[in-house]
Motif scaffolding. Structure first.
Motif, PDB file in Angstrom:
ATOM      1  N   GLU A   1      -7.311   1.262   3.543  1.00 32.07           N
ATOM      2  CA  GLU A   1      -6.590   2.393   2.959  1.00 32.07           C
ATOM      3  C   GLU A   1      -7.282   3.726   3.222  1.00 32.07           C
TER       4      GLU A   1
ATOM      5  N   GLU B   1       6.156  10.395   1.862  1.00 32.30           N
ATOM      6  CA  GLU B   1       5.636   9.263   1.095  1.00 32.30           C
ATOM      7  C   GLU B   1       5.902   7.974   1.876  1.00 32.30           C
TER       8      GLU B   1
ATOM      9  N   SER C   1       0.580   9.069   1.322  1.00 36.90           N
ATOM     10  CA  SER C   1       1.405  10.157   1.815  1.00 36.90           C
ATOM     11  C   SER C   1       0.702  10.819   2.993  1.00 36.90           C
TER      12      SER C   1
ATOM     13  N   VAL D   1       5.343   3.630   2.121  1.00 38.43           N
ATOM     14  CA  VAL D   1       5.016   2.347   1.505  1.00 38.43           C
ATOM     15  C   VAL D   1       4.861   1.339   2.642  1.00 38.43           C
TER      16      VAL D   1
ATOM     17  N   TYR E   1       4.250  -2.564   3.540  1.00 41.34           N
ATOM     18  CA  TYR E   1       4.286  -3.939   3.051  1.00 41.34           C
ATOM     19  C   TYR E   1       3.582  -4.841   4.065  1.00 41.34           C
TER      20      TYR E   1
ATOM     21  N   TYR F   1       0.850  -1.187   0.000  1.00 37.97           N
ATOM     22  CA  TYR F   1       0.000   0.000   0.000  1.00 37.97           C
ATOM     23  C   TYR F   1       0.892   1.244   0.000  1.00 37.97           C
ATOM     24  N   ARG F   2       0.469   2.260  -0.744  1.00 33.71           N
ATOM     25  CA  ARG F   2       1.229   3.501  -0.827  1.00 33.71           C
ATOM     26  C   ARG F   2       0.321   4.677  -0.463  1.00 33.71           C
TER      27      ARG F   2
ATOM     28  N   LYS G   1       9.460   4.905   4.758  1.00 35.27           N
ATOM     29  CA  LYS G   1       9.076   6.305   4.656  1.00 35.27           C
ATOM     30  C   LYS G   1      10.153   7.086   3.920  1.00 35.27           C
ATOM     31  N   SER G   2       9.714   8.063   3.138  1.00 34.32           N
ATOM     32  CA  SER G   2      10.656   8.802   2.303  1.00 34.32           C
ATOM     33  C   SER G   2      11.624   9.650   3.106  1.00 34.32           C
TER      34      SER G   2
END
Length: 211
Positions: free
Chosen positions: A153, A80, A67, A82, A84, A64-65, A103-104
């Motif tokens: 989500e 951002e 922000s 992600v 898993y 799942y992605r 995390k970005s």
């Protein structure tokens, strides 16, 4: 001759790897959870775990992605993320999953740990069908594996529902909300009693955020 030519042509073509269709970072996330949990995350011995079907039974991985803007920097650039969700194994009626977060604003993957209540309770009969009193929370522990888990989500909430035996008369369930880069326990419910045909006959909400 045509059959031979077709066979030679197929042999000359590059093999299509299942891994080529897997999302970026999934192998690193798998390595992390296998190292952390050992045989508790053997993925049922599969060399390559498939991606779960959207409406399937979670016998696979999901990614799942999204922000978000953390409270400590509301005017900054969105972070951002992600998430898993990794299939770790299954038994007769429960499926185990681990979760890894990237995390970005961080360089490394993070294994998600989930707070769960440690309960004190006693049964009133030998059949364990009734409790002497409501369960009491005597502290909290952390776990990295959830049973029959899912991720919503829209609400960014991870849920679990663990059946203590096959008929599901005794169980526990939890909810963890994503907030400021972590998953926070917001609700935990348990039915530790056995034998009643109604799974929710004697359940207890032992923790709810704000209460």
């Amino acid at each position: 001759m045509k059959i031979l030519l077709a066979a030679l042509l197929c042999a000359a073509l590059p093999a299509t790897s299942f891994a080529a269709d897997r999302p970026e970072g999934i192998e690193a996330a798998e390595t992390l959870v296998k190292t952390a949990f050992g045989t508790d995350c053997d993925m049922n011995g599969m060399e390559e775990v498939p991606m779960a079907e959207p409406d399937g039974e979670n016998y696979g991985h999901s990614v799942y992605r999204f922000s978000y803007k953390p409270d400590y920097n509301p005017d900054g650039e969105p972070v951002e993320a992600v998430l898993y969700q990794l299939f770790c194994g299954s038994g007769a009626y429960n499926i185990r999953h681990a979760f890894v977060l990237k995390k970005s604003d961080e360089e490394t993957l993070k294994l998600v740990a989930f707070a769960t209540p440690d309960l004190d309770y006693a049964y009133a009969d030998e059949e364990m069908s009734r409790l002497k009193a409501d369960p009491k929370v005597r502290g909290f522990r952390a776990t990295g594996l959830l049973v029959n888990a899912g991720f919503d989500e829209k609400t960014r909430t991870i849920t679990s529902h663990a059946a203590w035996r096959g008929i599901g008369d005794a169980w526990d369930s939890g909810e963890w909300l994503f907030r400021n880069g972590d998953f926070i326990l917001t609700r935990f419910e348990v039915d530790p009693t056995y034998g009643d045909p109604d799974p929710a006959a004697e359940s207890y909400v032992v923790y709810e955020a704000g209460k």
